[in-house]
Design an enzyme around this catalytic site. Structure first.
Site, PDB file in Angstrom:
ATOM      1  N   THR A  70      -0.206   5.022  -7.201  1.00 55.14           N
ATOM      2  CA  THR A  70       0.822   4.727  -8.204  1.00 55.14           C
ATOM      3  C   THR A  70       2.168   5.291  -7.775  1.00 55.14           C
ATOM      4  OG1 THR A  70      -0.689   4.555 -10.079  1.00 55.14           O
ATOM      5  CG2 THR A  70       1.565   5.220 -10.564  1.00 55.14           C
ATOM      6  N   ASN A 148      -7.574  -5.598  -7.772  1.00 52.88           N
ATOM      7  CA  ASN A 148      -8.550  -4.586  -8.164  1.00 52.88           C
ATOM      8  C   ASN A 148      -9.599  -5.109  -9.144  1.00 52.88           C
ATOM      9  OD1 ASN A 148      -6.324  -4.755  -9.992  1.00 52.88           O
ATOM     10  ND2 ASN A 148      -7.022  -2.885 -10.999  1.00 52.88           N
ATOM     11  N   GLN A 176      -6.541  -1.428  -2.857  1.00 55.88           N
ATOM     12  CA  GLN A 176      -7.907  -1.939  -2.940  1.00 55.88           C
ATOM     13  C   GLN A 176      -8.380  -2.579  -1.639  1.00 55.88           C
ATOM     14  OE1 GLN A 176     -10.162  -1.532  -5.204  1.00 55.88           O
ATOM     15  NE2 GLN A 176      -8.928  -0.627  -6.831  1.00 55.88           N
ATOM     16  N   HIS A 198      -8.619   7.998  -2.927  1.00 55.94           N
ATOM     17  CA  HIS A 198      -9.858   8.007  -3.708  1.00 55.94           C
ATOM     18  C   HIS A 198     -10.539   6.649  -3.793  1.00 55.94           C
ATOM     19  CE1 HIS A 198      -8.703   6.420  -7.852  1.00 55.94           C
ATOM     20  NE2 HIS A 198      -7.531   6.486  -7.253  1.00 55.94           N
ATOM     21  N   THR A 234       5.685  20.500  -2.150  1.00 60.01           N
ATOM     22  CA  THR A 234       4.753  21.044  -1.158  1.00 60.01           C
ATOM     23  C   THR A 234       3.646  20.040  -0.868  1.00 60.01           C
ATOM     24  OG1 THR A 234       5.189  23.294  -1.915  1.00 60.01           O
ATOM     25  CG2 THR A 234       3.164  22.933  -0.660  1.00 60.01           C
ATOM     26  N   CYS A 321      -6.978   1.872 -14.590  1.00 57.74           N
ATOM     27  CA  CYS A 321      -5.627   2.424 -14.629  1.00 57.74           C
ATOM     28  C   CYS A 321      -4.849   1.973 -15.858  1.00 57.74           C
ATOM     29  CB  CYS A 321      -4.868   2.035 -13.366  1.00 57.74           C
ATOM     30  SG  CYS A 321      -5.607   2.734 -11.874  1.00 57.74           S
TER      31      CYS A 321
END
Length: 380
Positions: A70, A148, A176, A198, A234, A321
């Site tokens: 995203t 997706n 995807q 992921h 970071t 989502c």
């Protein structure tokens, strides 16, 4: 133990990624620090950057690590608008919310590219629209590589050539597609592409934006100037390293994806035998090997998901989502009438799926179907 068939929402962490995550966490260090620990963290981060770049046919300097797909989508659009003088955005009606919502937030005119009944973007419409706009405007076109909710693979390389010839900018959401089908960023014609860890067996909360060498890109300097000033904060060194190791394992497991496609096709064949009214959205188009959008008119998708979940089967009735949203998937509604689209579920297999998982789904689904079948005509 539940049978997990919602891998397009997120897929379990691969053992290679889990070990990489632990190894990098044990090393510690901030990649921006100049001392020994910092240099060690930087070496791990750059190793991950090089590995991911090789996997997608890009240059290491093209990879910007983000907090996920995203953010990568958002960053691509923001960078293109600010750096490329974009005056109009075009994306498909079936695009991910990360693209659709951020496009709307820019305040620029946003046009929806139609998709055909099989889920493929209408490139004839796009070609005509780009020709109509000519050089009067700078257009950013956003197109996912694979959807997706249906798995439909878009002709993104063809679109990329068309958009570049028209002088536009092109962003691909490859979240995807990555790991499931070959994705060659250099050959895609894209200026920008978003990927996420992921979906390939890496940890949640890490992704990357890929930039072409000629991609205009400018974003506000919001922090310490990490990632060459393109994305401050970071860096998530353990996450990036685990992402790289997950992707390496995913791409090395080509035979498993061939087997997954066989299981997916068998699942669809057996469901079709149970009821010829069942249809599979996008089946006539190229699809990722793991995804099936299953529609049985008259049986509401949400009720199917609940019934399956109560019996230990995890599937979905749309994109994970779209948290908190009600209503029918925009993708499915654009491929059929809204009422029928609401009777759809998504089954998506992944790296640790087994034939037994598919058999368990079929057993539970067929039992639930037998229970509701007498009432389907009344519901339809």
């Amino acid at each position: 133990m539940a049978v997990y068939l919602d891998h397009n929402a997120t897929t379990p962490v691969r053992p290679e990624a889990r070990q990489a995550l632990l190894d990098a966490m044990d090393r510690g260090g901030n990649a921006s620090a100049v001392h020994t620990a910092g240099r060690g963290a930087r070496a791990i981060l750059e190793h991950a950057r090089l590995s991911i770049a090789k996997s997608v046919c890009a240059q290491p300097n093209d990879i910007i690590f983000t907090a996920g797909g995203t953010e990568a989508d958002n960053l691509a659009i923001e960078g293109a608008v600010r750096g490329g003088g974009v005056t109009r955005i075009i994306h498909t009606v079936s695009e991910h919310e990360a693209v659709a919502r951020y496009s709307e937030s820019t305040g620029l005119p946003v046009e929806l590219m139609p998709i055909r009944r099989d889920g493929i973007a209408d490139l004839d419409w796009l070609k005509a629209r780009l020709a109509e706009l000519g050089d009067k405007e700078t257009v950013l076109v956003c197109l996912h590589a694979a959807n997706n909710e249906t798995g439909v693979i878009q002709p993104y390389a063809e679109a990329g050539q068309m958009i570049r010839e028209a002088g536009g900018l092109f962003h691909i959401d490859a979240v995807q597609a990555l790991g499931k089908i070959p994705f060659d960023f250099a050959a895609s014609g894209a200026h920008y592409a978003a990927v996420s860890a992921h979906k390939v067996g890496g940890p949640q909360g890490v992704g990357a934006l890929i930039l072409a060498c000629d991609a205009p890109f400018d974003v506000p300097k919001r922090g310490g100037g990490q990632e060459k000033g393109r994305r401050s904060g970071t860096e998530n060194v353990p996450g990036a390293y685990a992402f790289a190791k997950a992707l390496e394992a995913c791409l090395a497991d080509a035979d498993k994806w061939k087997q997954i496609e066989i299981w997916r096709d068998q699942l669809e064949s057996e469901l079709q035998e149970m009821d010829p009214n069942i249809c599979f959205l996008g089946k006539s188009a190229p699809r990722t090997p793991n995804t099936s959008a299953i529609c049985l008119p008259g049986w509401e998708g949400g009720m199917q998901v609940i019934a399956l979940d109560l019996s230990g089967i995890c599937v979905s009735s749309g994109s994970a989502c779209s948290s908190g949203k009600t209503g029918v998937s925009r993708t499915w509604a654009s491929m059929m009438c809204e009422k029928t689209a609401g009777c759809t579920i998504r089954v998506s297999l992944g790296w640790n799926s087994t034939e037994a998982d598919v058999e368990a789904f079929l057993k539970v689904w067929s039992a639930e179907f037998a229970r509701v079948k007498p009432r389907l005509k009344e519901i339809a």
